[in-house]
Design an enzyme around this catalytic site. Structure first.
Site, short mmCIF file in Angstrom:
data_model
loop_
_atom_site.label_atom_id
_atom_site.label_comp_id
_atom_site.label_asym_id
_atom_site.label_seq_id
_atom_site.Cartn_x
_atom_site.Cartn_y
_atom_site.Cartn_z
N GLU A 69 1.51 -1.16 -0.18
CA GLU A 69 -0.30 0.39 -0.13
C GLU A 69 0.83 1.44 -0.04
OE1 GLU A 69 -3.10 -3.08 1.51
OE2 GLU A 69 -0.75 -3.34 1.96
N HIS A 129 -11.23 -5.84 8.95
CA HIS A 129 -12.22 -5.36 7.26
C HIS A 129 -13.06 -4.18 7.81
CE1 HIS A 129 -9.60 -8.98 6.86
NE2 HIS A 129 -9.61 -8.42 5.25
#
Length: 659
Positions: free
Chosen positions: A398, A465
């Site tokens: 990322e 998540h």
């Protein structure tokens, strides 16, 4: 002593190489005097390493980007950056490159194709990947060079950047200046391999070891490598063996360095050795050398006098605030009359596709977004329409991919980075808040990047998540934050986010992806940032929310039809529509703010404070905040239901009305 091999370089080229090293050496010697006199605040010396910066820069074309570090003054002087501007930069004057907002070499300049570092070191490696990617996409046959010290190679960004460059075969040179110490930490405590160049093998990358004090070896080897990369794009890792003759910065000194080591490397001084080589081979005379020194010293003195004579910066509050963001002239594109019923996820996908059509070089990057279409299938079919150059699967890195987006922006290309889940943004947090958010304020460079953030609970996905972490970014000046609750808004706001040259965090609630439907115009359209939507009008209370909270509030009002409320959907959190909030609160006299994020430190706290500061005399009750529990988000639905504020909002609203 340094041994120079026979060369076919002309006398003029050899002389220019020497003068190019002599100039930063003489500037540094002057800076050390000024530092002792208190006329500059800090100095990171590159004495003894001039051959690397000069040799690399001389081997490159002026239109090719270089990303230097503290000790690469030779990059700036070889690119002919005016000394007055450099001196003004170091003195915090207006004619520098950062308007007094950043120091020393923490700046970039598009005029000279130089992109300066930030103190976190590693992010510039991924930025170089982005610039190199842009050059490759444009088929410009250019090389990008980026510098790191041996200490910086321990950062994760280094490894991510090398991996991405190798996987994508980007035309970038990773230049490691192995100078013996990271501040006071020696190399044997930094890494456990013989040569840092050996790491290239692990990334499937060509690598070289070069004597960083030998200007001929640096210049001739780098010239050969850059010529090769231009015709055969690929990354190359280069380790320059050199030594830092002075402290990490002058205040730290060199007491931790053994004297014999300083003496050994002192004999390998790149400037002195090359001077004697030129004298011995009748390429340079003592008289010429004296003349070179006199000319450079005079140039330094004149530029210093000009810098000193420039007035100190006077604070300008309006300018400081305006310069946080790049200017953006919003263009309203009205929707067409033809609509179709779309889920939130479909509206986002359609909006992305239409923006990819509108901006023919827009690049979207993320894990599994190409052939697979992303974990939510938002980019399904995009590869077939736009190709893999523009729809790019990424490794799980990322940080580097956000940095690639920054590099693309520097080279003039818009990009979208998809976080597979907003929770994963923590792995890319540094470049977002320290590079993208600050770069325009620092040196007037836009960060034309949209970071898509699938977020939120309600889908039993557990602690890693399910977060809605918008407050991390609303806190950071320089970022914009959008958080739509409806398909219509999502499509229009996404188009605006992509048009905006500023970095935008675009939150997309996963639980709403397939549960919310709405009639959405089929054509491309935009919605302005900073304008909330008034979904319901009433007299008794103002309800303020965004994302899934808007739908929880709607359900509550539908089951309590006697409650007369203004319901405000913020839509964007930065900029925030305070006018809509204040006008409503002044009318109703009561306010309740509903957010999915946990309570403490969330944006509801700031909105509450703003209301108290600006509408206190209109209030008939304290401002109420309703939010999730102060815990991580649990997995199983019984615990998740208890965690979320949905079920306690109704009672909180009734309590406020009865106050």
């Amino acid at each position: 002593m340094i041994t120079y091999k026979n060369t076919n370089l002309s006398k003029d080229t050899l002389t220019q190489l020497y003068k190019s090293m002599l100039k930063p050496r003489l500037i540094e010697e002057k800076m050390l005097i000024l530092l002792r006199q208190g006329k500059i605040s800090k100095w990171f010396s590159g004495i003894g390493q001039e051959a690397i910066a000069v040799g690399v820069t001389k081997a490159m074309k002026n239109e090719e980007y270089i990303l230097p570090m503290h000790r690469n003054l030779g990059v700036f002087t070889t690119r002919q950056v005016p000394l007055k501007r450099l001196f003004c930069q170091w003195q915090g004057k207006a004619s520098g490159f950062t308007n007094g907002r950043d120091r020393s070499f923490h700046f970039g300049t598009q005029e000279y194709n130089i992109v300066g570092m930030i103190s976190h070191l590693g992010p510039q490696l991924g930025v170089a990947d982005g610039i190199a990617l842009a050059k490759k996409l444009k088929n410009q046959q250019q090389v990008t060079a980026v510098f790191s010290g041996e200490g910086g190679t321990s950062e994760g960004d280094f490894h991510e950047a090398l991996n991405v460059a190798s996987v994508w075969q980007l035309p970038v040179m990773f230049c490691i200046e192995n100078n013996g110490y990271g501040l006071s930490t020696p190399t044997n405590e930094q890494y456990n391999c013989d040569h840092l160049a050996d790491r290239g093998k692990g990334y499937g990358m060509e690598s070289h070891i070069i004597d960083g004090n030998n200007i001929l070896e640096v210049y001739e080897t780098i010239s050969e490598i850059t010529n090769s990369i231009r015709t055969n794009p690929r990354p190359v890792l280069i380790e320059f063996k050199t030594f830092r003759m002075r402290g990490h910065e002058e205040a730290s000194g060199t007491k931790y360095v053994p004297n014999e080591l300083l003496e050994t490397w002192g004999k390998k001084d790149p400037v002195e050795n090359f001077k004697h080589y030129l004298l011995d081979n009748n390429i340079l005379t003592e008289a010429q050398n004296d003349a070179f020194k006199a000319d450079i010293k005079n140039e330094i003195d004149v530029a210093l006098e000009e810098a000193y004579s420039e007035p100190a910066i006077e604070p300008n509050l309006e300018k400081e605030l305006v310069d946080v963001y790049a200017s953006f002239e919003y263009k309203n594109i009205a929707p067409n009359n033809e609509t179709e019923e779309l889920r939130l996820i479909d509206a986002i996908s359609q909006g992305l596709r239409q923006s990819m059509e509108k901006h023919d070089d827009l690049v979207i990057m993320g894990q599994d977004i190409a052939e697979y279409g992303g974990v939510f299938k938002i980019t399904e079919g995009f590869v077939e329409q736009f190709g893999k150059d523009r729809v790019r699967n990424t490794p799980i890195c990322e940080s580097s991919i956000i940095e690639v987006g920054m590099g693309l922006s520097i080279a003039g290309i818009k990009s979208i980075v998809e976080m597979q889940f907003s929770d994963f943004v923590t792995s890319g947090f540094n470049p977002i808040v320290n590079y993208l958010a600050k770069v325009h304020y620092r040196w007037n460079q836009q960060a034309d990047v949209v970071v898509r953030m699938p977020c939120g609970a309600g889908v039993a996905a557990g602690p890693f998540h399910s977060q809605t972490n918008e407050a991390w970014f609303t806190k950071t000046p320089g970022l914009k934050v959008a958080y739509p609750a409806f398909p219509y808004d999502a499509k229009g706001l996404l188009a605006t986010a992509i048009n905006d040259p500023n970095p935008v965090m675009f939150f997309e609630h996963k639980a709403l992806y397939r549960s919310i439907r709405q009639e959405v115009p089929t054509d491309y359209y935009t919605i302005p940032f900073g304008e909330a939507a008034l979904l319901k009008e009433g007299e008794d209370v103002t309800i303020i929310s965004y994302g899934a909270g808007v739908h929880w509030a709607l359900e509550t009002l539908e089951s309590n039809t006697k409650i007369s409320a203004d319901l405000i959907d913020l839509r964007t959190l930065q900029p925030l529509d305070t006018e809509a909030i204040f006008n409503s609160v002044k009318k109703t006299g009561k306010a309740i703010i509903l957010q999915e994020d946990s309570l403490f430190g969330g944006i509801a706290s700031d909105i509450s404070a703003l209301i108290m500061e600006h509408c206190f005399q209109y209030l008939d009750a304290p401002v109420k905040r309703v939010a999730s529990l102060e815990t991580p988000i649990p997995f199983i639905n019984q615990l998740e239901d208890q965690y979320l504020p949905k079920n306690k909002f109704q009672q909180a609203l009734i309590d406020l009305l009865e106050y």
